[in-house]
Design a protein around this motif. Structure first.
Motif, PDB file in Angstrom:
ATOM      1  N   ASP A  28       0.778  -1.219   0.053  1.00 18.55           N
ATOM      2  CA  ASP A  28      -0.030  -0.026  -0.037  1.00 18.55           C
ATOM      3  C   ASP A  28       0.900   1.144   0.254  1.00 18.55           C
ATOM      4  O   ASP A  28       0.476   2.301  -0.606  1.00 18.55           O
ATOM      5  CB  ASP A  28      -1.046   0.056   1.298  1.00 18.55           C
ATOM      6  CG  ASP A  28      -2.073  -1.087   1.137  1.00 18.55           C
ATOM      7  OD1 ASP A  28      -2.367  -1.119  -0.013  1.00 18.55           O
ATOM      8  OD2 ASP A  28      -2.670  -1.307   1.980  1.00 18.55           O
ATOM      9  N   LYS A  29       1.965   1.395   0.635  1.00 18.94           N
ATOM     10  CA  LYS A  29       2.964   2.501   0.814  1.00 18.94           C
ATOM     11  C   LYS A  29       3.510   2.398  -0.654  1.00 18.94           C
ATOM     12  O   LYS A  29       3.549   3.820  -1.002  1.00 18.94           O
ATOM     13  CB  LYS A  29       3.742   2.192   2.027  1.00 18.94           C
ATOM     14  CG  LYS A  29       3.561   2.123   3.324  1.00 18.94           C
ATOM     15  CD  LYS A  29       4.501   1.954   4.250  1.00 18.94           C
ATOM     16  CE  LYS A  29       4.045   1.965   5.561  1.00 18.94           C
ATOM     17  NZ  LYS A  29       5.106   1.843   6.511  1.00 18.94           N
ATOM     18  N   ILE A  30       3.749   1.708  -1.284  1.00 21.82           N
ATOM     19  CA  ILE A  30       4.284   1.696  -2.776  1.00 21.82           C
ATOM     20  C   ILE A  30       3.260   2.212  -3.857  1.00 21.82           C
ATOM     21  O   ILE A  30       3.660   3.214  -4.328  1.00 21.82           O
ATOM     22  CB  ILE A  30       4.519   0.339  -3.253  1.00 21.82           C
ATOM     23  CG1 ILE A  30       5.862  -0.250  -2.498  1.00 21.82           C
ATOM     24  CG2 ILE A  30       5.154   0.535  -4.857  1.00 21.82           C
ATOM     25  CD1 ILE A  30       7.212   0.631  -2.376  1.00 21.82           C
ATOM     26  N   LYS A  31       2.194   1.933  -3.588  1.00 26.16           N
ATOM     27  CA  LYS A  31       0.975   2.371  -4.177  1.00 26.16           C
ATOM     28  C   LYS A  31       0.730   3.831  -4.015  1.00 26.16           C
ATOM     29  O   LYS A  31       0.517   4.706  -4.907  1.00 26.16           O
ATOM     30  CB  LYS A  31      -0.361   1.490  -4.237  1.00 26.16           C
ATOM     31  CG  LYS A  31      -0.330   0.123  -4.735  1.00 26.16           C
ATOM     32  CD  LYS A  31      -1.660  -0.397  -4.755  1.00 26.16           C
ATOM     33  CE  LYS A  31      -2.173  -0.841  -3.342  1.00 26.16           C
ATOM     34  NZ  LYS A  31      -3.406  -1.618  -3.495  1.00 26.16           N
ATOM     35  N   LEU A  32       0.825   4.078  -2.930  1.00 30.51           N
ATOM     36  CA  LEU A  32       0.547   5.534  -2.484  1.00 30.51           C
ATOM     37  C   LEU A  32       1.691   6.591  -3.145  1.00 30.51           C
ATOM     38  O   LEU A  32       1.505   7.706  -3.652  1.00 30.51           O
ATOM     39  CB  LEU A  32       0.599   5.735  -0.945  1.00 30.51           C
ATOM     40  CG  LEU A  32       0.060   6.957  -0.153  1.00 30.51           C
ATOM     41  CD1 LEU A  32      -1.333   7.351  -0.651  1.00 30.51           C
ATOM     42  CD2 LEU A  32       0.334   6.936   1.286  1.00 30.51           C
TER      43      LEU A  32
END
Length: 87
Positions: A28-32
């Protein structure tokens, strides 16, 4: 696979909010972060959200050290005002 990394602004704000409480995973952090490359508004939202969270935590921490009580004089004034209202 790359399409699964692209998220909407609604998803980005949801991930941002979850991140404030440490509930996000690495993916999720990568997507953000990828979303921030193309969306300045979400980047600003996250920055403001982090600022407000830090300000609240700092304020809450300093308030917890203080005793939050009304003085006896203020309590008596409040009681008298309530009695006036109920009569």
């Amino acid at each position: 696979m790359f399409k699964s990394l692209l998220i909407s602004c609604d998803e980005a704000t949801m991930i941002c909010d979850k991140n404030q409480y440490g509930e996000t995973n690495f993916f999720d952090k990568i997507k953000l972060q990828l979303h921030f490359i193309r969306c300045k508004i979400c980047r600003l939202y996250t920055k403001q959200n982090m600022f407000l969270t830090k300000a609240y935590k700092d304020h809450a921490h300093s308030c917890s050290k203080q005793k939050q009580c009304m003085s006896e004089e203020d309590k008596d004034k409040l009681k008298k005002e309530l009695e006036k209202q109920t009569i």
